[in-house]
Design a protein around this motif. Structure first.
Motif, short mmCIF file in Angstrom:
data_model
loop_
_atom_site.label_atom_id
_atom_site.label_comp_id
_atom_site.label_asym_id
_atom_site.label_seq_id
_atom_site.Cartn_x
_atom_site.Cartn_y
_atom_site.Cartn_z
N VAL A 17 0.84 -1.21 0.00
CA VAL A 17 0.00 0.00 0.00
C VAL A 17 0.87 1.25 0.00
CG1 VAL A 17 -1.64 1.34 1.40
CG2 VAL A 17 -2.08 -1.07 0.94
N LYS A 18 1.91 1.28 0.82
CA LYS A 18 2.82 2.44 0.84
C LYS A 18 3.44 2.67 -0.54
CE LYS A 18 4.20 2.09 5.68
NZ LYS A 18 5.26 1.72 6.61
N LEU A 21 0.78 3.96 -3.05
CA LEU A 21 0.50 5.38 -2.80
C LEU A 21 1.61 6.27 -3.34
CD1 LEU A 21 -1.00 5.17 0.81
CD2 LEU A 21 -2.23 5.86 -1.27
N LYS A 22 2.86 5.86 -3.13
CA LYS A 22 4.01 6.62 -3.67
C LYS A 22 3.97 6.69 -5.18
CE LYS A 22 7.49 5.77 -0.17
NZ LYS A 22 8.64 4.95 0.18
N LYS A 24 1.29 6.91 -7.01
CA LYS A 24 0.09 7.64 -7.43
C LYS A 24 -1.17 6.80 -7.57
CE LYS A 24 2.48 11.56 -8.20
NZ LYS A 24 3.39 11.62 -7.10
N TYR A 25 -1.20 5.61 -6.99
CA TYR A 25 -2.44 4.85 -6.94
C TYR A 25 -3.31 5.47 -5.84
CZ TYR A 25 -0.52 0.76 -9.52
OH TYR A 25 0.01 -0.11 -10.44
N GLU A 26 -4.61 5.47 -6.05
CA GLU A 26 -5.55 5.90 -5.02
C GLU A 26 -6.18 4.63 -4.44
OE1 GLU A 26 -9.96 7.93 -4.73
OE2 GLU A 26 -8.74 8.36 -6.51
N ILE A 27 -5.98 4.39 -3.16
CA ILE A 27 -6.50 3.17 -2.54
C ILE A 27 -8.00 3.34 -2.28
CG2 ILE A 27 -6.30 1.56 -0.60
CD1 ILE A 27 -3.75 1.77 -2.45
N ARG A 30 -9.27 -2.00 1.06
CA ARG A 30 -8.27 -2.98 1.48
C ARG A 30 -9.01 -4.18 2.03
NH1 ARG A 30 -3.42 -0.50 4.87
NH2 ARG A 30 -2.82 -2.68 4.66
N ALA A 43 -7.68 -0.37 -6.07
CA ALA A 43 -7.15 0.99 -6.20
C ALA A 43 -7.54 1.58 -7.55
CB ALA A 43 -5.63 0.96 -6.05
N ASP A 45 -5.80 3.68 -10.63
CA ASP A 45 -4.53 4.09 -11.24
C ASP A 45 -4.89 4.78 -12.54
OD1 ASP A 45 -1.83 4.43 -11.88
OD2 ASP A 45 -1.67 2.44 -12.79
#
Length: 123
Positions: A17-18, A21-22, A24-27, A30, A43, A45
């Motif tokens: 997940v980290k 996110l880095k 540019k995926y939007e979660i 989960r 997510a 993308d």
């Protein structure tokens, strides 16, 4: 270490997940569960809704982590994705990714060795 698989699996999902996110995926979700099964991460993308299976291993002795996402597992993920899409009414494109992580336990704590995102891992 108590319940090694669970510890390493939870660690892998957190790291995935980290990393997403880095990148540019939007979660969106989960551990999405329904009667058909579970998807680790859902997510966005760009214009794609991405269904992501996270596989974490301590080494590649028995193959790379992505190899564990076999035909049967892919079918289950696709079923869950259909259920999710039907209930959320998304119309954008979809994609199935696998995040594979190699992690080791050092001083009773998981430590990531490598991470790789395989986009369009299956259809």
């Amino acid at each position: 270490m108590e319940n090694y698989k669970k510890v390493i699996g939870n660690f892998g999902e957190e790291q995935a997940v980290k990393f997403l996110l880095k990148n540019k995926y939007e979660i969106l979700e989960r551990n999405f569960r329904c009667k058909f099964g579970e998807i680790d991460v859902i997510a966005k993308d760009g214009e794609y809704i991405v269904f992501i299976e996270v596989k974490t291993r301590k080494n590649t002795e028995y193959g790379i982590p992505a190899e564990a996402v076999n035909y049967y597992k892919q079918k289950k993920i696709i079923q869950v994705a259909r259920y999710y899409l039907m209930n959320k009414k998304y119309t954008s494109g979809i994609r199935f990714d696998v995040v594979e992580i190699i992690a080791k336990i050092q001083n009773d704590k998981p430590v990531m060795q490598s991470i790789r995102v395989i986009k369009n891992a299956f259809q």
